[in-house]
Design an enzyme around this catalytic site. Sequence first.
Site, PDB file in Angstrom:
ATOM      1  N   LYS A 110       3.674   3.696   7.989  1.00  0.00           N
ATOM      2  CA  LYS A 110       2.359   3.188   7.599  1.00  0.00           C
ATOM      3  C   LYS A 110       1.615   2.560   8.772  1.00  0.00           C
ATOM      4  O   LYS A 110       0.403   2.376   8.721  1.00  0.00           O
ATOM      5  CB  LYS A 110       2.498   2.224   6.432  1.00  0.00           C
ATOM      6  CG  LYS A 110       2.936   2.970   5.173  1.00  0.00           C
ATOM      7  CD  LYS A 110       2.969   2.106   3.945  1.00  0.00           C
ATOM      8  CE  LYS A 110       3.244   2.946   2.709  1.00  0.00           C
ATOM      9  NZ  LYS A 110       4.615   3.508   2.682  1.00  0.00           N
ATOM     10  N   ASP A 111       2.338   2.242   9.835  1.00  0.00           N
ATOM     11  CA  ASP A 111       1.699   1.716  11.041  1.00  0.00           C
ATOM     12  C   ASP A 111       0.649   2.686  11.601  1.00  0.00           C
ATOM     13  O   ASP A 111      -0.348   2.254  12.167  1.00  0.00           O
ATOM     14  CB  ASP A 111       2.736   1.489  12.152  1.00  0.00           C
ATOM     15  CG  ASP A 111       3.593   0.251  11.885  1.00  0.00           C
ATOM     16  OD1 ASP A 111       3.092  -0.704  11.249  1.00  0.00           O
ATOM     17  OD2 ASP A 111       4.756   0.253  12.320  1.00  0.00           O
TER      18      ASP A 111
END
Length: 489
Positions: A110-111
């Site tokens: 998700k970064d």
Amino acid sequence: MIYQSTRNNNELVNSAEAVVKGIADDGGLYMLSDFSKLNFDYKSVLNLTAMETAEKILGALLDDFSAGQMKNMVEKAYKGRFETDELTPTVKVGNDFVLELFRGPTSAFKDVALSMLPRLMTEGRKMLSKENDTVILTATSGDTGKAALEGFHDVEGIKIIVFYPDGGVSAVQKAQMVTQEGSNVCVCAVKGNFDDAQTGVKNAFAAFKKSGITSVQLSSANSINIGRLVPQVVYYFTAYSSLVKMGEINVGDKINFVVPTGNFGDILAGYFAKCMGLPVNKLICASNANNVLTDFITTGLYDRRREFFKTISPSMDILVSSNLERLLYLLSDGDAEKVATYMKDLNEKGYYKVSDDILEKLQETFVAAYCNDEETLKTIKKVYDDNGYLCDTHTAVAFAANYLKPQEGKTVILSTASPYKFPVAVLSALGEDNIDNEFRVMDRIRALTGVPIPKNLAGLESKPVLHSCVIEKDEITDFVMKKVAEEKW
Ligand SMILES: *Cc1c(COP(=O)(O)O)cnc(C)c1O
């Protein structure tokens, strides 16, 4: 570029507005109606760096931002913040390839999107002359919370509140969140489970809307926002160019991607890449015991009326995959009325069945398979024994799906988290499960396998705890209203 609601052909916004608003007024999701109009040439990015590729692709999909703005935002989002300038390296494992999406600041995939979203929001707000602050509300089962905090901390004009279930996240995930620094962040535990936290946040949104407060604007950081989806399209292209560079494929050869799936955001980004012309054969949708998508892709019936399982791949424990709505919109050739009907059925009856033509188109690209926890653990062990490659529980589900449904051509498996984010399950897969402190478990995995512990996780245990508030689940709205009224946090 015009985006429109998946449920209404007349609700139109430009790409900056789509990012800033997050969700359409009618509850639909913002979507591009026709990818062919982009005239994107995938060959034009094959020799670019990851960041240059990101500029090109984000620039094509969100074309209300200028090339200069995009370059600036991409640099701020990624430069020096990932373990490697490749951002998301592709490595060969056995006969297949692993696309490592976990080399960012919080060791979860998700970064990639949450590093970019805050920049898009800030710049978008400027373009739309929005002067009030935005407060992001997020309920998290573990990964999204930390990645959002890391992306939004100290971003001007934006504040963020994260709610997580008290006792419902791993020790590593909790430590990641409660040690978060930044003058605009707030982290709070909720006595209840993830659904309680999520329901509480939805209620807070509704109460805020009713209150008529205009000094701030509320928004969400989850993957219903098109600004979270678009940055994920990039790594499908960089994976393809890596295979070309390694001499594994010729330009034009079609490849497959296996994607461990929850909310259907990651795999949908792969479909966007295909729509933009990337030579993709199949997208394999991998699920855990919550196999609602496996059934849907096999039969065309989406039925959420089933038992919910808590698994060792918790980021995929989901029965309503929000982004599927966008795929239905594309597969129905932009028939918003049809999509609205399906979504209404899902809401009211708990299921919908797509028409035969949609099912046929769906199966042209998508294949599905699932595995349970026991098979997930066995797969971690098998991949490690066969290839010396250590993967996390979510990536293992994808490996398992690939074993179950092998496809013609080269295959890339998307790896969504570092094995050190789910250390207890990973160590037990390797045959040991008698250590009860998660941080000792990380050390033990390190000793056994030699795989380095990511820097952001290694120092966690000794970092000072900055957030210790715990509230009852019915106090979320009051908590939000109080924070919203505070000028300085
Ligand atoms: C969020 C997440 C997923 C699922 O991704 P979707 O875009 O929701 O399908 C898979 N693995 C990990 C580790 C995640 O954090």
